[in-house]
Design an enzyme around this catalytic site. Structure first.
Site, short mmCIF file in Angstrom:
data_model
loop_
_atom_site.label_atom_id
_atom_site.label_comp_id
_atom_site.label_asym_id
_atom_site.label_seq_id
_atom_site.Cartn_x
_atom_site.Cartn_y
_atom_site.Cartn_z
CB CYS A 99 -0.88 0.62 1.50
SG CYS A 99 -1.69 1.60 1.69
CB CYS A 102 -2.26 4.77 4.28
SG CYS A 102 -3.41 3.73 3.41
CB SER A 103 -0.53 0.63 6.63
OG SER A 103 -1.52 1.72 7.26
CB CYS A 104 -4.84 -0.15 2.79
SG CYS A 104 -5.36 0.87 2.24
#
Lengths: 195, 93
Positions: A99, A102-104
Protein backbone atom coordinates in the site's frame (compact mmCIF):
# COMPACT_ATOMS: atom_id res chain seq x y z
CA UNK A 1 -10.59 24.93 28.33
CA UNK A 2 -7.58 22.70 28.44
CA UNK A 3 -6.36 21.31 25.12
CA UNK A 4 -8.07 17.94 24.64
CA UNK A 5 -4.90 16.45 23.19
CA UNK A 6 -3.08 17.17 26.45
CA UNK A 7 -5.66 15.27 28.53
CA UNK A 8 -4.65 11.89 29.96
CA UNK A 9 -5.47 9.41 27.18
CA UNK A 10 -7.09 6.85 29.51
CA UNK A 11 -9.55 9.44 30.83
CA UNK A 12 -10.23 10.69 27.32
CA UNK A 13 -10.98 7.15 26.14
CA UNK A 14 -13.29 6.48 29.09
CA UNK A 15 -15.13 9.74 28.45
CA UNK A 16 -15.53 8.94 24.75
CA UNK A 17 -16.85 5.44 25.50
CA UNK A 18 -19.32 6.87 28.01
CA UNK A 19 -20.61 9.46 25.53
CA UNK A 20 -20.97 6.87 22.76
CA UNK A 21 -22.92 4.61 25.13
CA UNK A 22 -25.05 7.48 26.51
CA UNK A 23 -26.01 8.49 22.97
CA UNK A 24 -26.68 4.83 22.02
CA UNK A 25 -24.15 5.07 19.16
CA UNK A 26 -22.17 2.02 20.26
CA UNK A 27 -22.50 -0.08 23.42
CA UNK A 28 -19.62 -1.20 25.67
CA UNK A 29 -20.45 -4.78 24.65
CA UNK A 30 -20.08 -3.93 20.95
CA UNK A 31 -16.72 -2.26 21.62
CA UNK A 32 -15.56 -5.32 23.58
CA UNK A 33 -16.71 -7.59 20.76
CA UNK A 34 -14.78 -5.57 18.16
CA UNK A 35 -11.63 -5.55 20.31
CA UNK A 36 -11.89 -9.34 20.70
CA UNK A 37 -12.30 -9.78 16.92
CA UNK A 38 -9.34 -7.52 16.20
CA UNK A 39 -7.16 -9.37 18.70
CA UNK A 40 -8.21 -12.76 17.28
CA UNK A 41 -7.23 -11.79 13.72
CA UNK A 42 -3.76 -13.11 12.91
CA UNK A 43 -1.84 -14.63 9.99
CA UNK A 44 -3.03 -18.04 11.25
CA UNK A 45 -6.50 -17.17 9.91
CA UNK A 46 -5.24 -16.47 6.39
CA UNK A 47 -3.00 -19.56 6.59
CA UNK A 48 -6.07 -21.73 7.27
CA UNK A 49 -7.71 -20.32 4.14
CA UNK A 50 -4.59 -20.98 2.04
CA UNK A 51 -4.29 -24.57 3.28
CA UNK A 52 -7.95 -25.22 2.53
CA UNK A 53 -7.59 -23.74 -0.97
CA UNK A 54 -4.61 -26.07 -1.57
CA UNK A 55 -6.70 -29.13 -0.69
CA UNK A 56 -10.23 -28.20 -1.83
CA UNK A 57 -10.72 -26.99 -5.44
CA UNK A 58 -14.24 -25.70 -4.71
CA UNK A 59 -12.96 -23.62 -1.82
CA UNK A 60 -10.12 -22.31 -3.99
CA UNK A 61 -12.67 -21.22 -6.62
CA UNK A 62 -14.77 -19.45 -3.99
CA UNK A 63 -11.67 -17.76 -2.53
CA UNK A 64 -10.62 -16.38 -5.93
CA UNK A 65 -14.16 -15.27 -6.74
CA UNK A 66 -14.94 -13.60 -3.40
CA UNK A 67 -12.30 -13.60 -0.66
CA UNK A 68 -14.67 -12.25 1.98
CA UNK A 69 -17.17 -15.07 1.40
CA UNK A 70 -14.33 -17.59 1.60
CA UNK A 71 -13.18 -16.03 4.88
CA UNK A 72 -16.72 -16.24 6.28
CA UNK A 73 -16.89 -19.87 5.15
CA UNK A 74 -13.74 -20.47 7.23
CA UNK A 75 -15.41 -18.92 10.28
CA UNK A 76 -13.64 -15.54 10.05
CA UNK A 77 -16.08 -12.67 10.77
CA UNK A 78 -16.06 -10.13 7.91
CA UNK A 79 -18.93 -7.87 8.99
CA UNK A 80 -17.95 -4.23 8.45
CA UNK A 81 -14.71 -5.24 6.71
CA UNK A 82 -13.66 -4.07 3.23
CA UNK A 83 -13.96 -6.52 0.31
CA UNK A 84 -11.13 -9.06 0.19
CA UNK A 85 -9.47 -9.90 -3.12
CA UNK A 86 -7.25 -12.98 -3.43
CA UNK A 87 -4.36 -13.08 -5.93
CA UNK A 88 -3.45 -16.59 -7.04
CA UNK A 89 0.20 -17.24 -7.84
CA UNK A 90 0.93 -19.65 -10.71
CA UNK A 91 4.18 -21.30 -11.87
CA UNK A 92 4.57 -18.31 -14.25
CA UNK A 93 3.26 -15.43 -12.13
CA UNK A 94 4.08 -14.12 -8.65
CA UNK A 95 2.21 -11.39 -6.74
CA UNK A 96 3.50 -8.84 -4.25
CA UNK A 97 1.14 -6.63 -2.21
CA UNK A 98 1.94 -3.10 -1.03
CA UNK A 99 0.00 0.00 0.00
CA UNK A 100 2.08 2.93 -1.24
CA UNK A 101 -0.35 5.51 0.16
CA UNK A 102 -0.58 4.27 3.74
CA UNK A 103 -0.87 0.77 5.22
CA UNK A 104 -4.08 -0.81 3.84
CA UNK A 105 -3.89 -4.46 4.84
CA UNK A 106 -6.34 -7.39 5.01
CA UNK A 107 -6.50 -7.21 8.81
CA UNK A 108 -9.51 -9.50 9.12
CA UNK A 109 -7.50 -12.43 7.77
CA UNK A 110 -3.87 -11.44 8.52
CA UNK A 111 -4.15 -9.33 11.68
CA UNK A 112 -2.09 -6.18 12.25
CA UNK A 113 0.35 -5.33 9.45
CA UNK A 114 4.00 -6.03 10.26
CA UNK A 115 6.06 -2.90 11.00
CA UNK A 116 8.03 -3.07 7.75
CA UNK A 117 4.82 -3.14 5.65
CA UNK A 118 4.17 0.42 6.86
CA UNK A 119 7.74 1.66 6.31
CA UNK A 120 8.43 4.28 3.64
CA UNK A 121 11.25 2.09 2.29
CA UNK A 122 9.04 -0.95 1.67
CA UNK A 123 6.24 1.14 0.17
CA UNK A 124 8.56 2.94 -2.23
CA UNK A 125 10.74 0.00 -3.24
CA UNK A 126 7.91 -2.49 -3.75
CA UNK A 127 6.73 -0.50 -6.77
CA UNK A 128 10.10 0.92 -7.93
CA UNK A 129 12.41 -2.09 -7.54
CA UNK A 130 10.30 -5.12 -6.55
CA UNK A 131 12.79 -7.79 -7.63
CA UNK A 132 15.59 -6.07 -5.72
CA UNK A 133 13.36 -5.90 -2.64
CA UNK A 134 12.36 -9.56 -2.98
CA UNK A 135 16.00 -10.62 -3.32
CA UNK A 136 16.71 -9.03 0.07
CA UNK A 137 14.00 -11.28 1.51
CA UNK A 138 15.80 -14.22 -0.08
CA UNK A 139 13.05 -14.55 -2.67
CA UNK A 140 14.70 -14.77 -6.06
CA UNK A 141 12.17 -15.26 -8.85
CA UNK A 142 13.27 -17.18 -11.94
CA UNK A 143 13.67 -14.77 -14.86
CA UNK A 144 10.83 -16.45 -16.79
CA UNK A 145 8.41 -15.78 -13.93
CA UNK A 146 6.33 -12.63 -14.29
CA UNK A 147 5.75 -10.40 -11.28
CA UNK A 148 2.65 -8.30 -10.59
CA UNK A 149 2.93 -5.73 -7.81
CA UNK A 150 -0.52 -4.95 -6.42
CA UNK A 151 -0.77 -1.45 -4.94
CA UNK A 152 -3.68 -1.48 -2.50
CA UNK A 153 -4.90 2.09 -2.94
CA UNK A 154 -8.64 2.11 -2.34
CA UNK A 155 -11.54 -0.01 -1.10
CA UNK A 156 -10.25 -3.56 -1.59
CA UNK A 157 -7.79 -5.42 0.59
CA UNK A 158 -5.55 -8.03 -1.05
CA UNK A 159 -3.86 -11.25 0.00
CA UNK A 160 -1.74 -13.67 -2.01
CA UNK A 161 -2.64 -17.33 -2.47
CA UNK A 162 0.85 -18.78 -2.92
CA UNK A 163 1.73 -22.03 -4.67
CA UNK A 164 1.70 -25.16 -2.56
CA UNK A 165 5.35 -26.05 -2.03
CA UNK A 166 6.87 -29.28 -3.26
CA UNK A 167 7.44 -31.94 -0.62
CA UNK A 168 4.05 -31.46 1.03
CA UNK A 169 2.31 -34.41 -0.60
CA UNK A 170 0.25 -36.22 2.02
CA UNK A 171 0.26 -33.27 4.44
CA UNK A 172 -3.01 -32.69 6.30
CA UNK A 173 -4.76 -29.34 6.02
CA UNK A 174 -3.53 -28.45 9.53
CA UNK A 175 0.06 -29.34 8.62
CA UNK A 176 -0.19 -27.20 5.50
CA UNK A 177 -1.65 -24.26 7.44
CA UNK A 178 1.23 -24.47 9.92
CA UNK A 179 3.82 -23.80 7.23
CA UNK A 180 2.15 -20.71 5.70
CA UNK A 181 3.74 -17.54 7.04
CA UNK A 182 2.56 -13.91 7.07
CA UNK A 183 5.08 -12.92 4.38
CA UNK A 184 3.91 -15.73 2.09
CA UNK A 185 0.46 -14.10 1.95
CA UNK A 186 1.94 -10.64 1.25
CA UNK A 187 4.27 -12.10 -1.38
CA UNK A 188 7.66 -11.20 0.07
CA UNK A 189 8.41 -14.86 0.77
CA UNK A 190 7.35 -18.24 -0.60
CA UNK A 191 6.07 -21.12 1.55
CA UNK A 192 8.66 -23.82 2.17
CA UNK A 193 7.96 -27.37 3.25
CA UNK A 194 10.52 -27.37 6.06
CA UNK A 195 9.26 -24.17 7.72
CA UNK B 1 -18.54 1.99 -17.35
CA UNK B 2 -15.09 1.32 -18.83
CA UNK B 3 -14.78 -2.14 -20.42
CA UNK B 4 -11.93 -4.54 -19.59
CA UNK B 5 -9.08 -4.17 -22.08
CA UNK B 6 -9.61 -0.42 -22.54
CA UNK B 7 -6.42 1.64 -22.65
CA UNK B 8 -6.69 4.50 -20.18
CA UNK B 9 -4.55 7.44 -19.10
CA UNK B 10 -4.51 8.51 -15.46
CA UNK B 11 -5.30 12.23 -15.36
CA UNK B 12 -2.19 14.36 -14.90
CA UNK B 13 -3.94 16.34 -12.20
CA UNK B 14 -2.47 17.51 -8.88
CA UNK B 15 -5.29 18.56 -6.51
CA UNK B 16 -2.78 18.62 -3.66
CA UNK B 17 -1.24 21.70 -5.31
CA UNK B 18 -4.57 23.52 -5.02
CA UNK B 19 -5.41 22.92 -1.37
CA UNK B 20 -6.33 20.33 1.25
CA UNK B 21 -7.50 17.05 -0.28
CA UNK B 22 -7.48 13.27 0.21
CA UNK B 23 -6.51 11.36 -2.93
CA UNK B 24 -6.32 7.61 -3.45
CA UNK B 25 -4.55 7.89 -6.83
CA UNK B 26 -0.78 7.52 -6.25
CA UNK B 27 1.34 10.34 -7.68
CA UNK B 28 3.57 7.95 -9.63
CA UNK B 29 0.65 6.99 -11.90
CA UNK B 30 -0.45 10.47 -12.91
CA UNK B 31 -0.20 11.04 -16.64
CA UNK B 32 0.64 7.38 -17.33
CA UNK B 33 -1.19 4.87 -19.49
CA UNK B 34 -2.49 1.47 -18.43
CA UNK B 35 -5.12 -1.12 -19.35
CA UNK B 36 -8.32 -1.75 -17.40
CA UNK B 37 -8.38 -5.32 -16.07
CA UNK B 38 -11.86 -5.18 -14.54
CA UNK B 39 -14.46 -3.14 -12.68
CA UNK B 40 -14.12 -3.96 -8.96
CA UNK B 41 -17.38 -2.37 -7.83
CA UNK B 42 -18.79 1.03 -6.92
CA UNK B 43 -17.67 2.79 -3.76
CA UNK B 44 -18.27 6.14 -2.00
CA UNK B 45 -15.63 8.62 -3.11
CA UNK B 46 -12.92 8.82 -0.41
CA UNK B 47 -12.14 12.36 -1.61
CA UNK B 48 -15.59 13.32 -0.25
CA UNK B 49 -15.64 11.00 2.78
CA UNK B 50 -12.42 12.49 4.14
CA UNK B 51 -14.14 15.89 4.44
CA UNK B 52 -17.56 14.57 5.54
CA UNK B 53 -19.14 15.70 2.27
CA UNK B 54 -22.00 13.49 1.01
CA UNK B 55 -20.00 11.09 -1.16
CA UNK B 56 -20.50 10.46 -4.85
CA UNK B 57 -20.56 6.71 -5.55
CA UNK B 58 -17.86 5.99 -8.13
CA UNK B 59 -16.80 2.98 -10.18
CA UNK B 60 -13.47 1.52 -9.04
CA UNK B 61 -11.26 -0.22 -11.61
CA UNK B 62 -8.27 -2.53 -11.39
CA UNK B 63 -5.78 -1.10 -13.88
CA UNK B 64 -2.54 -2.73 -15.11
CA UNK B 65 0.54 -0.64 -15.79
CA UNK B 66 3.83 -1.78 -17.29
CA UNK B 67 6.80 -0.78 -15.16
CA UNK B 68 8.57 0.52 -18.27
CA UNK B 69 5.67 2.93 -18.89
CA UNK B 70 6.04 4.37 -15.40
CA UNK B 71 9.76 4.15 -14.62
CA UNK B 72 11.26 3.81 -18.08
CA UNK B 73 12.68 0.41 -17.09
CA UNK B 74 11.71 -2.92 -15.57
CA UNK B 75 9.81 -5.81 -17.12
CA UNK B 76 7.13 -6.35 -14.51
CA UNK B 77 3.62 -5.04 -13.95
CA UNK B 78 1.75 -2.94 -11.42
CA UNK B 79 -1.94 -3.50 -10.67
CA UNK B 80 -3.67 -0.58 -8.98
CA UNK B 81 -7.21 0.40 -7.91
CA UNK B 82 -8.18 3.68 -9.59
CA UNK B 83 -11.52 5.52 -9.42
CA UNK B 84 -13.32 6.22 -12.73
CA UNK B 85 -13.06 10.04 -12.75
CA UNK B 86 -9.25 9.72 -12.68
CA UNK B 87 -9.22 7.76 -15.96
CA UNK B 88 -9.35 9.10 -19.53
CA UNK B 89 -10.14 6.55 -22.25
CA UNK B 90 -7.31 6.41 -24.82
CA UNK B 91 -8.34 3.43 -26.91
CA UNK B 92 -11.18 0.95 -26.48
CA UNK B 93 -10.47 -2.76 -26.43
Amino acid sequence: MKNLLESPPDKLLTALRDILAAKSIVSPAEIAERIALTDAASPAQGARMVARAWTDPDYRALMLHDGAKAAEAAGIPMRGMPPLGVLADTPDLHHLVVCTLCSCYPRAVLGYPPFWFKSAAYRARAVRDPRGLLAEWGTVLPSHMKLTVVDSTADYRWMVLPLRPAGTEGFTEAQLAALVREGDMIGVTLPIASA
Amino acid sequence: MIAPGTHVRVRDDWPEARGPCHIRTPHYLRGHTGVVLRHLGDFPNPEDLAFRRPPAVLPLYHVRFAQTEIWGEGGDELLVEVFGPWLEVEKTA
